[in-house]
Write an enzyme that holds these catalytic residues in place. Structure first.
Site, PDB file in Angstrom:
ATOM      1  N   VAL A 167      20.024 -96.207 -55.434  1.00 41.28           N
ATOM      2  CA  VAL A 167      19.807 -96.876 -56.714  1.00 41.28           C
ATOM      3  C   VAL A 167      20.919 -96.545 -57.708  1.00 41.28           C
ATOM      4  O   VAL A 167      21.075 -97.234 -58.719  1.00 41.28           O
ATOM      5  CB  VAL A 167      18.437 -96.478 -57.302  1.00 41.28           C
ATOM      6  N   SER A 168      21.694 -95.523 -57.415  1.00 38.73           N
ATOM      7  CA  SER A 168      22.731 -95.052 -58.335  1.00 38.73           C
ATOM      8  C   SER A 168      24.109 -95.622 -57.981  1.00 38.73           C
ATOM      9  O   SER A 168      24.651 -95.315 -56.916  1.00 38.73           O
ATOM     10  CB  SER A 168      22.795 -93.516 -58.281  1.00 38.73           C
TER      11      SER A 168
END
Length: 222
Positions: free
Chosen positions: A12-13
């Site tokens: 997600v990063s």
């Protein structure tokens, strides 16, 4: 003793994506310098909650700055993408799948799966919290029966517990507050944490590696 970089990532990063591809690009050089890299899935949402950190998009000033910093990072690391409309996602499913892959498959398989997840999320603009999109990501390099096994395992309490335990460990033992997070052993019994995709020059200094720091090139501007 060998030197080692433990690299904790969550798909997600976007900065985890940058850090991962940078380390992959330099993997051969690091190996030649006797530095081992280990990629470890963690749950960024759990790190934020456990450390008391607030994601940048939840603070107006940080969210505004991120519009500039994100594009600068993309330019520096050589890629271009937009923040998906569905961002952020609850990344438990892909991170559990990657946790199982790390347990069951060779290192090379985990590295490829991480890359495929990052690219599917950020370049393909697909929400990896949806099983059908995770199947597409993993199916780029794995057989159908392997993908099915991984998706089934991602729902197993043992794998769920392993991801949770790893996430809790880096918070309590290493002081993690975000991703990418690094725990680095300099080969002399000293270990230190590093955070973010723009601290590699500090890491190389700590590891005693030869490198060229940022320098201005006056001749190129004339």
């Amino acid at each position: 003793m060998p030197k080692k970089i433990e690299c904790y990532l969550d798909c997600v990063s976007p900065y985890s994506y940058h850090a991962f591809t940078y380390l992959q690009k330099n993997a051969a050089s690091l190996k030649a310098l006797n530095v081992e890299i280990e990629y470890i899935p963690v749950f960024l949402g759990g790190i934020n909650v456990g450390s008391g950190n607030k994601p940048p998009w939840t603070l107006p000033a940080k969210a505004e700055y991120a519009k500039y910093d994100g594009k600068r990072a993309q330019k520096y690391f050589g890629r271009s993408f937009e923040v998906p409309s569905f961002f952020p996602i609850l990344s438990l499913l892909p991170q559990r799948a990657l946790t199982f892959i790390k347990q069951k498959y060779p290192t090379e398989t985990l590295e490829t799966a991480f890359l495929n997840c990052f690219e599917t999320m950020w370049l393909g603009q697909l929400d990896l919290s949806k099983p059908e999109n995770l199947v597409l990501a993993l199916g780029k390099s794995l057989e159908k029966h392997q993908v099915e096994e991984i998706l089934t395992a991602a729902a197993d309490p043992q794998i769920k517990g392993l991801l949770a335990a790893t996430t809790e460990r880096v918070i309590k033992e290493q002081g993690a507050f975000g991703c990418p997070w690094f725990w680095v052993d300099n080969g002399e019994g000293v270990k230190e944490p590093f955070f973010g995709s723009d601290r590699f020059h500090y890491m190389w200094e700590f590891l005693g590696l030869p490198y060229e720091d940022l320098r201005l090139n006056v001749k190129a501007s004339l």
